[in-house]
Design an enzyme around this catalytic site. Structure first.
Site, PDB file in Angstrom:
ATOM      1  N   HIS A 100     -19.699   1.579 -37.417  1.00 55.47           N
ATOM      2  CA  HIS A 100     -19.272   0.418 -36.612  1.00 55.47           C
ATOM      3  C   HIS A 100     -18.497   0.829 -35.366  1.00 55.47           C
ATOM      4  CE1 HIS A 100     -20.312  -2.781 -39.491  1.00 55.47           C
ATOM      5  NE2 HIS A 100     -20.057  -1.867 -40.413  1.00 55.47           N
ATOM      6  N   CYS A 120     -25.120  -1.643 -38.564  1.00 60.90           N
ATOM      7  CA  CYS A 120     -24.972  -1.855 -39.996  1.00 60.90           C
ATOM      8  C   CYS A 120     -25.991  -2.880 -40.493  1.00 60.90           C
ATOM      9  CB  CYS A 120     -23.526  -2.222 -40.319  1.00 60.90           C
ATOM     10  SG  CYS A 120     -23.088  -1.815 -42.017  1.00 60.90           S
ATOM     11  N   GLU A 169     -17.925  -0.930 -32.855  1.00 65.59           N
ATOM     12  CA  GLU A 169     -17.158  -2.093 -32.360  1.00 65.59           C
ATOM     13  C   GLU A 169     -15.770  -2.179 -32.974  1.00 65.59           C
ATOM     14  OE1 GLU A 169     -19.526  -2.155 -34.552  1.00 65.59           O
ATOM     15  OE2 GLU A 169     -19.291  -3.773 -36.010  1.00 65.59           O
TER      16      GLU A 169
HETATM   17  N1  LIG Z   1     -20.924  -4.033 -42.909  1.00 61.58           N
HETATM   18  C1  LIG Z   1     -22.196  -4.348 -43.059  1.00 61.58           C
HETATM   19  O1  LIG Z   1     -22.879  -4.750 -42.119  1.00 61.58           O
HETATM   20  C2  LIG Z   1     -22.752  -4.243 -44.448  1.00 61.58           C
HETATM   21  C3  LIG Z   1     -24.250  -4.200 -44.483  1.00 61.58           C
HETATM   22  C4  LIG Z   1     -24.873  -4.518 -45.833  1.00 61.58           C
HETATM   23  N2  LIG Z   1     -24.509  -5.829 -46.261  1.00 61.58           N
HETATM   24  C5  LIG Z   1     -24.522  -3.434 -46.815  1.00 61.58           C
HETATM   25  O2  LIG Z   1     -23.644  -3.592 -47.622  1.00 61.58           O
HETATM   26  O3  LIG Z   1     -25.120  -2.373 -46.747  1.00 61.58           O
END
Ligand SMILES: NC(=O)CC[C@H](N)C(=O)O
Length: 231
Positions: free
Chosen positions: A204, A87, A206
């Site tokens: 994600h 992400c 994780e």
């Molecule tokens: N959950 C995250 O890592 C978000 C990534 C980034 N801040 C976005 O909104 O795209």
């Protein structure tokens, strides 16, 4: 496996990441601060976790990509060391030009937070050998800027060289515009570097490591890394 998780100001998934790594390998990763200049000696895997590094100012990941630790991360990747960015970590790796393309705002211009099926494109890498090629896994996405974009030549190279790691799909593995949650080119959810030692992905894994809290389809990625084979 000696893993190091980098923490930037605004990271928020570093503990989930540490838990997933420990669950798969039995060993807790080192936690490294963005202002450090070196990785712990013997680090095999560097992980850049999700979050909102530097408040997503300028562009998501743009400031973090220029922090001190990134010189060491770049050197590690250059030696063939493994790097995983999830992400915001994926955004940082693209901004650091360790991965091709960029993550633009989601096509619907909204933050999305939901479950999403992913297709594992190949299983001959250090990150995915515990999955089957073509396997559909159920993970979650939480981002505002996950729309993987590149110029036509770069996108063709990523496809042609087999650097697509995951695509957004439905439960049956069908990839279509309806299952493309954020408008990414060819529904791309994750990409590898040329040598397959750097992986960036928006979903994600994780957060899906335990059936008691929603599912465990993300565990295969960490188990792959913990029992890694050369790509
Ligand atoms: N959950 C995250 O890592 C978000 C990534 C980034 N801040 C976005 O909104 O795209």
């Amino acid at each position: 496996m000696k893993a190091a998780v980098v923490i930037f100001p605004g990271s928020n998934r570093e503990r989930d990441m540490a838990r997933a790594l420990k669950r798969a390998s039995g060993v807790a990763p080192a936690m490294v601060w963005h202002a450090d200049t070196e990785l712990p000696p013997g680090t095999d895997l560097v992980v850049l976790p999700g979050g909102f590094s530097y408040g997503d100012y300028l562009r998501c990941g743009a400031i973090a990509a220029r922090s001190k630790i990134m010189d060491a991360v770049r050197a590690h990747a250059g030696r063939g060391g493994l790097v995983l960015g999830v992400c915001n970590g994926f955004q940082i790796l693209c901004e650091a030009q360790l991965l091709p393309g960029v993550l633009a705002r989601n096509a619907q211009l909204k933050f999305i937070c939901r479950r999403q099926h992913l297709k594992v494109e190949r299983n001959d890498t250090a990150f995915t050998h515990r999955y089957r090629a073509g396997q559909v896994i159920d993970v979650c996405v939480a981002h505002g800027e996950g729309n993987w974009t590149a110029d036509a030549e770069t996108a063709a190279r990523v496809e042609g060289e087999g650097l697509v790691a995951f695509r957004y799909c439905d439960a049956a593995g069908v990839v279509s515009p309806q299952t493309n949650c954020n408008g990414s080119i060819n529904s791309i959810a994750g990409v590898y570097s040329e040598k397959l030692n750097v992986l960036g992905m928006m979903p994600h894994p994780e957060n899906l490591i335990d059936d008691l809290v929603g599912g465990s389809d993300g565990l295969g990625l960490f188990e792959s890394l913990a029992t890694r084979r050369a790509a």
